[in-house]
Design a protein around this motif. Structure first.
Motif, PDB file in Angstrom:
ATOM      1  N   TYR A  60       0.831  -1.208   0.000  1.00 34.28           N
ATOM      2  CA  TYR A  60       0.000   0.000   0.000  1.00 34.28           C
ATOM      3  C   TYR A  60       0.864   1.255   0.000  1.00 34.28           C
ATOM      4  CZ  TYR A  60      -3.436   3.559   1.090  1.00 34.28           C
ATOM      5  OH  TYR A  60      -4.222   4.686   1.048  1.00 34.28           O
ATOM      6  N   GLY A  61       1.846   1.277   0.860  1.00 34.14           N
ATOM      7  CA  GLY A  61       2.707   2.457   0.941  1.00 34.14           C
ATOM      8  C   GLY A  61       3.410   2.761  -0.372  1.00 34.14           C
ATOM      9  N   LEU A  62       3.984   1.754  -0.982  1.00 33.59           N
ATOM     10  CA  LEU A  62       4.689   1.966  -2.247  1.00 33.59           C
ATOM     11  C   LEU A  62       3.732   2.312  -3.389  1.00 33.59           C
ATOM     12  CD1 LEU A  62       7.413  -0.828  -2.101  1.00 33.59           C
ATOM     13  CD2 LEU A  62       7.769   1.649  -1.945  1.00 33.59           C
ATOM     14  N   ASN A  63       2.598   1.640  -3.448  1.00 28.29           N
ATOM     15  CA  ASN A  63       1.659   1.908  -4.535  1.00 28.29           C
ATOM     16  C   ASN A  63       0.998   3.269  -4.400  1.00 28.29           C
ATOM     17  OD1 ASN A  63       1.814  -0.368  -6.304  1.00 28.29           O
ATOM     18  ND2 ASN A  63       0.951  -1.570  -4.644  1.00 28.29           N
ATOM     19  N   TYR A  64       0.674   3.650  -3.203  1.00 28.43           N
ATOM     20  CA  TYR A  64       0.030   4.946  -2.990  1.00 28.43           C
ATOM     21  C   TYR A  64       0.979   6.088  -3.373  1.00 28.43           C
ATOM     22  CZ  TYR A  64      -2.353   8.823  -0.710  1.00 28.43           C
ATOM     23  OH  TYR A  64      -2.966  10.021  -0.448  1.00 28.43           O
ATOM     24  N   ARG A  65       2.182   6.036  -2.849  1.00 21.67           N
ATOM     25  CA  ARG A  65       3.118   7.148  -3.038  1.00 21.67           C
ATOM     26  C   ARG A  65       3.872   7.105  -4.363  1.00 21.67           C
ATOM     27  NH1 ARG A  65       1.744  11.146   0.059  1.00 21.67           N
ATOM     28  NH2 ARG A  65       1.527  10.536   2.211  1.00 21.67           N
ATOM     29  N   TRP A  66       4.308   5.926  -4.765  1.00 22.13           N
ATOM     30  CA  TRP A  66       5.269   5.831  -5.860  1.00 22.13           C
ATOM     31  C   TRP A  66       4.665   5.299  -7.154  1.00 22.13           C
ATOM     32  CZ3 TRP A  66       8.708   1.520  -7.502  1.00 22.13           C
ATOM     33  CH2 TRP A  66       9.750   1.969  -8.313  1.00 22.13           C
ATOM     34  N   THR A  67       4.007   4.170  -7.094  1.00 26.18           N
ATOM     35  CA  THR A  67       3.501   3.529  -8.319  1.00 26.18           C
ATOM     36  C   THR A  67       2.454   4.379  -9.016  1.00 26.18           C
ATOM     37  OG1 THR A  67       3.891   1.341  -7.381  1.00 26.18           O
ATOM     38  CG2 THR A  67       2.409   1.460  -9.268  1.00 26.18           C
ATOM     39  N   PHE A  68       1.423   4.747  -8.278  1.00 25.70           N
ATOM     40  CA  PHE A  68       0.303   5.464  -8.879  1.00 25.70           C
ATOM     41  C   PHE A  68       0.268   6.942  -8.500  1.00 25.70           C
ATOM     42  CE2 PHE A  68      -1.055   0.989  -8.525  1.00 25.70           C
ATOM     43  CZ  PHE A  68      -1.229   0.718  -9.869  1.00 25.70           C
TER      44      PHE A  68
END
Length: 122
Positions: A49-57
């Motif tokens: 969640y942390g990576l997808n929220y901030r970085w991926t999307f």
């Protein structure tokens, strides 16, 4: 395309987290694979969640809206994870590594599509 690459890298970090926690619980603590799948999945969930929220999307929506959607996608992934683990290990009595392989191949693609087009859709 950039979001797919970032999702892959974020997924790799989450998957590595899942595998490490899963294997440690099974091998070092002799936990049954079906039960080890839950804490392994929850550990990977926080990384994901942390990576997808901030970085991926690069989401900027409120967590109160995005997090429940992400959790729904993740719980669906968890249920699929548990089903695969149960079938491979308990029902077919195969080595848990086969369950991990199936999980790694099936769950990331489905969660990417749901995340891109529903959870973090701009």
């Amino acid at each position: 395309m950039q979001s797919l690459i970032r999702f892959g890298l974020s997924g790799a970090a989450a998957t590595l987290t899942h595998v490490i926690v899963f294997v440690v619980l099974v091998e070092w603590f002799q936990m049954r694979p079906l039960f080890a799948a839950v804490p392994a999945f929850l550990s990977a969930l926080s990384v994901s969640y942390g990576l997808n929220y901030r970085w991926t999307f690069s989401a900027n929506g409120p967590h109160r809206i995005l997090l429940p959607k992400f959790l729904l996608v993740s719980v669906t992934g968890l249920l699929l994870n548990l089903l695969i683990t149960y079938l491979v290990v308990d029902h077919w009595q195969l080595w848990y590594g086969f369950a991990l392989l199936a999980i790694i191949l099936i769950i990331p693609l489905s969660t990417y599509l749901l995340s891109k087009f529903w959870v973090f859709r701009h």
